[in-house]
Scaffold this active site. Structure first.
Site, PDB file in Angstrom:
ATOM      1  N   SER A   2      18.001  47.499  16.670  1.00 36.98           N
ATOM      2  CA  SER A   2      19.255  47.361  17.257  1.00 36.98           C
ATOM      3  C   SER A   2      20.294  47.219  16.412  1.00 36.98           C
ATOM      4  O   SER A   2      20.104  46.903  15.176  1.00 36.98           O
ATOM      5  CB  SER A   2      18.990  45.913  18.191  1.00 36.98           C
TER       6      SER A   2
ATOM      7  N   TYR B 270      16.739  37.338  19.972  1.00 35.40           N
ATOM      8  CA  TYR B 270      16.947  38.593  19.958  1.00 35.40           C
ATOM      9  C   TYR B 270      17.232  39.389  18.729  1.00 35.40           C
ATOM     10  O   TYR B 270      16.508  40.349  17.800  1.00 35.40           O
ATOM     11  CB  TYR B 270      17.730  39.209  21.070  1.00 35.40           C
TER      12      TYR B 270
END
Length: 283
Positions: free
Chosen positions: A155, A169
């Site tokens: 990401s 995350y």
């Protein structure tokens, strides 16, 4: 003209929705036989049916919890048993838990759950894909060789900081980048290429469920240079490049498909874009 993945075999985890769904369809359209792995078996079966009906490619759906090593091992073994080899492993499955917050508020159970899926699941996928790719039979006529391509979904948050915290995350995706680079160096001489895909904010169920208010969405939108969220199909096209021989000299890279976000300091003036490029499906 043969497709870019003609005769190749690909596993896609998290294949029932978002990036995984679009990638499975795109890989099949380029000639791959696809193994669709997801905890939502019925949804994965629906995508597999689309592939067999539309593209006439081999496609099977397998229920797999990537946080469980035995299930990932069985997934890879099933792919090899069904199609004879493994050329592409797209470790895409991941979660963004709504209770994920900052260092003070994130519960240990949320941290562990996120790490088990987003990081440990990628490790398991790499481990068993490497073992399978080492055994790939050579077939010069079909341009098939020992080795293969492993793609790990990371990401843009692994590259930049944010004041809207999602600590577990972010940490899990940063670890995916580091692990990918190291594995890429270890296995480069074996013809196994390992790269990370770094999406920007996408209009997928995963993020839209997390950004469940207009205020949360606008908080992100102001920082997007292109003035819009990305689309899952745009990530799938990045994954296709990394999966195919077009990227034959690419390994150990953090491949950013983020609309310029990780390169941005001040966003441009002007109205936000209303939609993605013509022909892209809104998720």
């Amino acid at each position: 003209m043969p497709g870019r993945l003609q005769h190749k075999v690909a596993i896609v985890t998290g294949a029932a929705s978002g990036i995984g769904l679009e990638s499975s369809l795109l890989f099949a359209s380029e000639g791959a036989n696809v193994v669709l792995a997801d905890i939502n078996l019925s949804a994965a079966e629906g995508v597999a049916k689309q592939i067999t009906e539309k593209y006439r490619q081999g496609a099977i759906a397998v229920r797999c919890d990537v946080s469980k090593e035995s299930e990932v091992k069985e997934l890879v073994e099933r792919a090899v048993k069904e199609f004879g080899r493994l050329d592409v492993m797209f470790n895409n499955a991941g979660i963004m838990h709504p209770a994920d917050d900052n260092a003070l508020n994130t519960e240990e159970r949320i941290w562990d759950l996120t790490m088990n899926i987003n990081l440990k699941g990628v490790w398991f996928g790499c481990k068993y894909a490497i073992l399978a790719m080492r055994k790939n039979p050579e077939d010069a006529a079909k341009n098939l060789h020992v080795g293969g391509s492993i793609i790990n979904t990371a990401s843009f948050v692994a590259l930049v900081g944010a004041a809207t915290p999602q600590l577990a995350y972010t940490a899990s995706k940063g670890a995916v980048l580091a692990m990918t680079r190291e594995l890429a160096m270890v296995h480069a001489r074996e013809g196994i290429r390992i790269n990370s895909l770094c999406p920007g904010p996408l209009k997928t169920p995963l993020l839209m469920d997390f950004l469940n208010t207009e205020e949360k969405r606008e908080r992100r939108m102001v920082h997007l240079p292109m003035g819009r969220f990305g689309e899952a199909i745009e990530q799938a096209k990045g994954a296709l490049f990394l999966a195919s021989d077009d990227s034959s000299y690419v390994t150990g890279t953090d491949f950013k498909v983020d609309g310029g976000l990780s390169a941005c300091y001040v966003t441009p003036l002007g109205e936000p874009a209303l939609a993605g490029p013509v022909g892209l499906t809104q998720q």
